[in-house]
Design an enzyme around this catalytic site. Structure first.
Site, PDB file in Angstrom:
ATOM      1  N   CYS A 118       0.638  -1.302  -0.182  1.00  0.00           N
ATOM      2  CA  CYS A 118       0.555  -0.252  -0.337  1.00  0.00           C
ATOM      3  C   CYS A 118       0.580   1.614   0.453  1.00  0.00           C
ATOM      4  CB  CYS A 118      -1.013   0.283   1.462  1.00  0.00           C
ATOM      5  SG  CYS A 118      -2.165  -2.117   1.719  1.00  0.00           S
ATOM      6  N   HIS A 153      -2.997   6.334   2.727  1.00  0.00           N
ATOM      7  CA  HIS A 153      -3.506   6.223   2.193  1.00  0.00           C
ATOM      8  C   HIS A 153      -4.725   5.392   3.375  1.00  0.00           C
ATOM      9  CE1 HIS A 153      -4.388   1.916   1.590  1.00  0.00           C
ATOM     10  NE2 HIS A 153      -3.654   1.272   2.644  1.00  0.00           N
ATOM     11  N   ASN A 171     -10.624  -0.246   0.217  1.00  0.00           N
ATOM     12  CA  ASN A 171      -8.977   0.490   0.367  1.00  0.00           C
ATOM     13  C   ASN A 171      -8.101  -0.989  -0.851  1.00  0.00           C
ATOM     14  OD1 ASN A 171      -6.014  -0.575   0.716  1.00  0.00           O
ATOM     15  ND2 ASN A 171      -6.593  -1.443   2.976  1.00  0.00           N
TER      16      ASN A 171
END
Ligand code: UT7
Length: 318
Positions: free
Chosen positions: A119, A244, A274
């Protein structure tokens, strides 16, 4: 030996984002597994996410986002001489994604490599791109964050399948008289490598949610502040904060401690889920489309995830 002269700085010329068309709501998931809209919204902050079907590959999404960023940059495919794709969900380990995506976009024989920092991948790739432009190893770099996490999820595991999603975001990086991509602050915590993993090719993504949550909310503000210091930017100078999109509670905690009172905070997770390496460029491209950040605005980006890895830098948006 001679060295190329490069450029004083590097800047992002444009963004582009792509999401699959298939929307999966919390109610859709609650019909199949033991979960509720209330639990997902209150614990993670997601209302809906996008999931690519079998007809849409990781390369398809990366190519779509890359194509939008290239079109918005005003450059031609032939102007791009390096393509970097950040992803941790390739369909196969060989070949890499970046060369295929470049070929599909009509970019002839660029340097092409993938980055796996999960990520945090987009921030790592962006830093490498900016350094390449400044050093003269490339003039225009296409940086893409793309993930098809859905293919690595156990759709009966309520601890993961309600969180992760698919998508891609891209940016074109080019030379600049004044620096508009600040110094990166990056690091890792490899002692926590088991906290997020796909342990073998026959298994799915697993996550020790609370371990990652604690780490993110206690360790990462220092990296964010460091990135501001190194860029010579104060929290009050920020037009936006785009961490993020892992969990809305993590976003709120990071933003509160940052104290950037005038900054718009990205909350893209609510409708995008996500999307790992795609989350930051996807959120940014959507915020710019909605006119939430003015051109030239300073934005702090902060990626973090499996590895564990993290990276932060200040950018000026196009
Ligand atoms: O992008 C990479 C970086 N990743 C992250 O930053 C993730 C960080 N961690 C998190 O976001 C959160 O830890 C999660 C969203 C993963 C989990 O939230 P949590 O508040 O930490 O929940 P938990 O794991 O402590 O679970 C609490 C309860 C458990 O039940 P018991 O044992 O208390 O009875 C879980 O079984 O919630 C249960 N649970 C669920 N209940 C309904 C777990 N998933 C679900 C679900 N629906 N989907």
């Amino acid at each position: 030996m001679m060295l190329p002269s490069g450029s004083a700085g590097a800047r992002i010329l444009s963004f582009g984002g792509h999401q699959p068309s298939n929307v999966v709501t919390n109610e859709d998931l609650a019909e199949k597994i033991d979960t509720t809209d209330e639990w997902i919204q209150s614990r993670v902050g997601i209302a809906e996410r996008r999931v690519a079907g079998p007809e849409e590959s990781l390369q398809d999404m990366a190519t779509a986002a890359g194509g939008k960023a290239l079109a918005a940059s005003g450059l031609e495919a032939g102007d791009i001489d390096l393509v970097v794709v950040a992803t941790c969900t390739p369909e196969t380990p060989i070949p890499n994604i970046s060369a295929t995506v470049a070929d599909r976009m009509g970019i002839a024989s660029p340097g092409a490599f993938d980055v796996n920092a999960a990520c945090a991948g987009f921030c790592y790739a962006l830093s490498v791109a900016a350094d390449a432009v400044r050093a003269g190893s490339a003039r225009h770099v296409l940086v893409i964050g793309a993930e098809k996490l859905s293919q690595w999820l156990d759709w009966t595991d309520r601890t993961t399948c309600v969180i992760f999603a698919d998508g891609a975001g891209a940016a074109v990086v080019g030379p600049s008289e004044t620096p508009a991509i600040g110094p990166v602050v990056w690091g890792s915590a490899g002692d926590k490598h088991e906290a997020i993993s796909i342990a073998s090719r026959d298994t799915y993504l697993t996550q020790q949610g609370q371990t990652v949550f604690r780490w993110a909310t206690t360790q990462l503000n220092a990296a964010a502040n460091d990135a501001l210091d190194r860029a010579g930017v104060s929290p009050q100078d920020l037009a936006a904060f785009v961490p993020h999109q892992a969990n809305l509670r993590i976003v709120e905690s990071l933003a509160r401690k940052l104290g950037a009172t005038d900054a718009v905070v990205a909350r893209d997770i609510v409708t995008a889920g996500n999307t790992s390496a795609a989350s930051i460029p996807l959120a940014l491209s959507r915020m710019l489309e909605r006119g939430e950040i003015a051109s030239g605005g300073k934005v702090l980006i902060l990626g973090f995830g499996a590895g564990l890895t993290y990276a932060a830098q200040v950018i000026e948006v196009p």
